[in-house]
Design a protein around this motif. Structure first.
Motif, PDB file in Angstrom:
ATOM      1  N   ARG A  19       5.923  -0.547   0.823  1.00  0.00           N
ATOM      2  CA  ARG A  19       5.158   0.825   0.278  1.00  0.00           C
ATOM      3  C   ARG A  19       5.269   0.891  -1.347  1.00  0.00           C
ATOM      4  N   ASP A  72       1.729   2.578 -10.417  1.00  0.00           N
ATOM      5  CA  ASP A  72       2.996   2.971 -10.888  1.00  0.00           C
ATOM      6  C   ASP A  72       3.702   1.673 -11.318  1.00  0.00           C
ATOM      7  N   ASN A  84       0.859  -1.186   0.195  1.00  0.00           N
ATOM      8  CA  ASN A  84      -0.025  -0.003  -0.053  1.00  0.00           C
ATOM      9  C   ASN A  84       0.973   1.063  -0.036  1.00  0.00           C
ATOM     10  N   ARG A  85       0.122   2.517  -0.085  1.00  0.00           N
ATOM     11  CA  ARG A  85       0.992   3.640  -0.066  1.00  0.00           C
ATOM     12  C   ARG A  85       1.304   4.053   1.398  1.00  0.00           C
ATOM     13  N   SER A  89       6.588   0.463  -9.231  1.00  0.00           N
ATOM     14  CA  SER A  89       6.168  -0.135  -7.877  1.00  0.00           C
ATOM     15  C   SER A  89       5.750  -1.470  -7.946  1.00  0.00           C
ATOM     16  N   ASP A 125       2.664   2.107  -5.058  1.00  0.00           N
ATOM     17  CA  ASP A 125       1.529   2.571  -5.775  1.00  0.00           C
ATOM     18  C   ASP A 125       1.074   1.842  -7.054  1.00  0.00           C
ATOM     19  N   ARG A 126      -0.303   1.082  -6.745  1.00  0.00           N
ATOM     20  CA  ARG A 126      -0.710   0.215  -7.998  1.00  0.00           C
ATOM     21  C   ARG A 126      -0.553   0.796  -9.158  1.00  0.00           C
TER      22      ARG A 126
END
Length: 344
Positions: free
Chosen positions: A46, A51, A31-32, A54, A48-49
């Motif tokens: 950490r 990105d 999660n963020r 990520s 971002d889905r």
């Protein structure tokens, strides 16, 4: 069992993380880190889905026996997550919704009922999606998310379609609004009939079902609601009054009369909805696979206790639920004049 949760800090994700840890599982949450709260004991990654970098970094830290995605909204994000994890996760569990059914809530539904036509690349901003009424966009996008995951994970996919989920730390605010209204006491406007069947599921029962299926290797698609006859709308409102210990009286007001006054179903009077299919979701398949639903009174009491113990995570939808006190008084007085009911 090595479990990856997409999210893992709010409501269902939080309960899943806590429950999996209690089972002795290794739990990773992606999660963020900007909302909700990390559950002690999880491994947090950490990112971002939205990105791609990520997702690549997440996959590099695999593998997992299963991933659970509780929150994806648009199909392209479901597809990108599934593609990134296919080589490092054995199974993919997607939390969808009964809103994915084309004819819900107007008609009853079962797992074989038709879904909203969609596609794995659908976006809310697309003209064909924008042309739909707002409630139907949600179901269309969720249907597309299901397709996107199935395209990648195929028979290794577990899809659950819950109806209304209640329980401690529910952030949408439906049950909290009813409990707070009950706490004010006095005469409470109650919509329709106290005998109206309802099928909300406790978040802890949904979480237990999901984890049980992953533990046994079961996949497929399941509706997740309480069984038919489990509870009524009268049980819900009476349970709220009892839980808060209020001096209150429920005044039952005709459903059509309320609609004629412009009262909004589902929000101004939480969990009240008149379409015939709303509370006629067939969940026998899940029950046969082990879904067990606790009494609604237990859900209500535990939610009230949680509200006293811990502030609710703020969410914009909480402000949608409940009638302003003055509007409720005016409606009760108008109902008294129209029906001869005794309203103080």
């Amino acid at each position: 069992m090595r479990l990856l949760l997409i999210g893992g800090t709010w409501f269902l994700g939080r309960v899943l993380a806590e429950s999996a840890l209690q089972r002795g599982w290794s739990v990773t949450c992606f999660n963020r880190g900007k909302t909700g709260r990390d559950v002690p004991g999880v491994r947090s990654i950490r990112g971002d889905r939205f990105d791609p970098a990520s997702l690549d970094a997440l996959a590099a830290q695999g593998g997992w026996d299963a991933v659970i995605d509780t929150s994806v909204y648009e199909p392209p994000e479901a597809a990108s997550m599934a593609q990134a994890l296919r080589s490092v996760a054995a199974r993919y569990a997607l939390v969808s919704t009964v809103s994915a059914y084309r004819h819900w809530p107007e008609q009853p539904c079962e797992e074989a009922s038709p879904l909203w036509p969609s596609r794995p690349d659908a976006r809310e901003s697309d003209p064909d999606v924008q042309a739909l009424p707002r409630p139907f966009r949600y179901g269309t996008l969720k249907s597309g998310c299901e397709q996107a995951v199935l395209d990648v994970f195929g028979d290794d996919t577990l899809i659950v379609r819950p109806g209304v989920i209640l329980g401690p730390h529910e952030y949408v605010g439906r049950l909290q609004a009813l409990l707070r209204r009950a706490k004010r006491g006095g005469q409470i406007l109650a919509a329709g009939s106290p005998d109206q069947p309802i099928q909300p599921v406790d978040v802890r029962d949904l979480a237990a079902f999901l984890l049980d299926q992953l533990a046994t290797g079961r996949t497929g698609t399941y509706n997740i609601t309480a069984p038919s006859g489990h509870a009524t709308y009268g049980d819900l409102l009476t349970g709220c009054v009892t839980a808060v210990g209020a001096d209150a009286e429920l005044v039952w007001v005709d459903a059509q009369w309320l609609l004629d006054q412009g009262v909004k179903e589902w929000t101004q009077l939480p969990l009240w909805r008149t379409p015939q299919g709303t509370w006629r979701v067939d969940s026998r398949k899940a029950q046969q696979a082990g879904l067990r639903c606790r009494p609604l009174t237990e859900t209500i009491i535990d939610t009230w206790r949680a509200l006293q113990a811990e502030p609710l995570v703020d969410h914009e939808r909480q402000r949608e639920h409940g009638l302003p006190a003055e509007q409720e008084r005016e409606l009760l007085q108008a109902w008294q004049a129209a029906s001869g009911a005794s309203v103080c």
